[in-house]
Design a protein around this motif. Structure first.
Motif, short mmCIF file in Angstrom:
data_model
loop_
_atom_site.label_atom_id
_atom_site.label_comp_id
_atom_site.label_asym_id
_atom_site.label_seq_id
_atom_site.Cartn_x
_atom_site.Cartn_y
_atom_site.Cartn_z
N LYS A 31 85.95 100.25 -67.95
CA LYS A 31 87.01 100.78 -67.08
C LYS A 31 87.82 99.65 -66.48
O LYS A 31 89.05 99.72 -66.38
CB LYS A 31 86.38 101.64 -65.98
CG LYS A 31 85.77 102.94 -66.48
CD LYS A 31 85.12 103.70 -65.33
CE LYS A 31 84.49 104.99 -65.82
NZ LYS A 31 83.75 105.69 -64.75
N LYS A 32 87.13 98.61 -66.06
CA LYS A 32 87.78 97.38 -65.61
C LYS A 32 86.81 96.25 -65.90
O LYS A 32 85.59 96.46 -65.95
CB LYS A 32 88.14 97.44 -64.12
CG LYS A 32 86.97 97.60 -63.18
CD LYS A 32 87.47 97.62 -61.74
CE LYS A 32 86.30 97.74 -60.76
NZ LYS A 32 86.76 97.73 -59.34
N PRO A 33 87.30 95.05 -66.12
CA PRO A 33 86.41 93.94 -66.46
C PRO A 33 85.33 93.74 -65.40
O PRO A 33 85.60 93.84 -64.19
CB PRO A 33 87.36 92.74 -66.53
CG PRO A 33 88.69 93.33 -66.87
CD PRO A 33 88.73 94.65 -66.14
N LEU A 34 84.12 93.49 -65.87
CA LEU A 34 83.00 93.21 -64.97
C LEU A 34 82.95 91.71 -64.73
O LEU A 34 82.69 90.93 -65.65
CB LEU A 34 81.69 93.71 -65.58
CG LEU A 34 80.42 93.41 -64.78
CD1 LEU A 34 80.44 94.13 -63.43
CD2 LEU A 34 79.18 93.80 -65.57
N GLY A 35 83.22 91.29 -63.49
CA GLY A 35 83.23 89.87 -63.16
C GLY A 35 81.84 89.32 -62.94
O GLY A 35 81.04 89.88 -62.18
N THR A 36 81.50 88.24 -63.64
CA THR A 36 80.23 87.56 -63.48
C THR A 36 80.48 86.06 -63.41
O THR A 36 81.59 85.58 -63.70
CB THR A 36 79.27 87.84 -64.64
OG1 THR A 36 79.64 87.06 -65.78
CG2 THR A 36 79.28 89.32 -65.03
N ALA A 37 79.44 85.31 -63.06
CA ALA A 37 79.58 83.85 -63.02
C ALA A 37 79.80 83.27 -64.40
O ALA A 37 80.25 82.13 -64.53
CB ALA A 37 78.33 83.23 -62.38
#
Length: 358
Positions: free
Chosen positions: A16-22
């Protein structure tokens, strides 16, 4: 089942929207459905959704699965031990699905029998507690996502950290704790982003905020650094360390971790995952089953794995809502912070057959 017929179908799914991770953003997932049909006509389905850093690459996964399909088509035996973990997960899962269907058993029942987690005379749960995953974002975005998760019935949240300066993450973490109160269990996941000094400061902060654990605060190879962070008021969980081939894992993981994140996709299937969970329990380390943001087949299978572990802690299986689309209607929806194991033989009875067979 060595001479089983094998079918292969690629897919791609947007989030649905980019999943932000390190480690960066995850915006789309590419994978393969794998079907097997035994000489007895019993069918099973599996899924390979590789995630580099935890599994082989998509290109390697595709090449090896195509090779296996061609080998099976010529009537020759094939061996999954030479496959990367995602491809091995797909084939092993398809085989276990067929095996469970042939016996008229749900996958988790077959797993519990094969790997010794069934306890006679004890009613085992058919639901799994799960955490909501809150990706990297601004303070307001993070608080909004956390509050929405709590409103939807989650009482355990995992917050992604490490993608920005620690001072910014500190504001996000404090704001979430203030917003959701002390009754909600909070976890953080740094994906190995921090150096020792930052990780030490993070542990002090998370302890003060009452977090349950911090997942992979340091690089995968820094086992001694993780050991030094333990017993300081917040648990230490290992994730990437488990899947880094350059790391020699110690026999006594309890010296280095309070919990270990088990990803069936990265471990090669339900069987190896459950075997490792048994070992961790004997070592007094909590096994936490999670997906790698998988599609419906692997996600449902991971629920079966978690259900087969007695008294499993909240797991990272509530990832279906991260997808803008899926292969089928979600067979493992979340209700009030829990997922019920699918009914029927195998992974989900006949509910997944439409994916590969008419």
């Amino acid at each position: 089942m060595r001479r089983a017929k094998l079918e292969l179908e690629p897919f791609s799914l947007r989030l649905k929207k980019p999943l932000g991770t390190a480690k960066g953003e995850i915006g789309e997932r590419w994978g393969f459905l794998v079907g097997v049909e035994t000489d007895d006509g019993v069918r099973g389905i599996g899924e390979a959704t590789p995630l580099p850093g935890w599994t082989e690459s998509y290109e390697e996964c595709r090449a090896r699965l195509e090779e296996m399909r061609d080998t099976a088509g010529k009537g020759r035996e094939f061996d999954t031990e030479t496959l990367g973990s995602a491809a091995r997960h797909a084939v092993n899962l398809a085989r276990m699905d067929a095996e469970a269907r042939a016996k008229g058993m749900a996958l988790h029942e077959r797993l519990a029998d094969r790997f010794g987690t069934r306890r006679d005379g004890v009613d085992r749960s058919t639901t799994v507690p799960v955490n909501a995953t809150v990706g990297d974002g601004s303070v307001d975005e993070t608080v909004s996502a956390a509050e929405t998760a709590v409103e939807n019935g989650f009482d355990c949240l995992k917050l992604k950290v490490g993608a920005r300066a620690f001072e910014e993450d500190e504001k996000r973490l404090r704001a979430v704790r203030d917003a959701v109160g002390d009754d909600v269990v909070l976890r953080a996941d740094a994906n190995g982003a921090w150096e020792r000094e930052t990780a030490s400061a993070a542990v002090d902060l998370l302890s003060a905020l009452g977090f349950a654990y911090i997942e992979q605060p340091l690089a995968a190879r820094d086992l001694s650094g993780h050991a030094e962070l333990r017993d300081r008021g917040v648990g230490i969980a290992l994730d990437e360390t488990l899947y880094d081939s350059s790391v020699s894992l110690p026999l006594n993981l309890r010296k280095h971790a309070d919990a270990v994140i088990l990803k069936p996709m990265a471990l090669g299937g339900p069987g190896p995952t459950l075997s490792l969970a048994r070992y961790l329990r004997r070592s007094d380390v909590a096994p936490v089953v999670t997906t790698t943001v998988d599609a419906a087949v692997a996600r449902a299978a991971a629920v079966h794995v978690a259900v087969a572990i007695p008294e499993v802690p909240p797991c990272g299986l509530a990832t279906g809502d991260l997808l803008a689309e899926d292969l089928v209607d979600d067979p493992v929806p979340v209700t009030d912070g829990e997922i019920a194991v699918p009914e029927g033989p195998g992974i989900a009875g006949n509910a997944l057959d439409c994916l590969l067979w008419d």
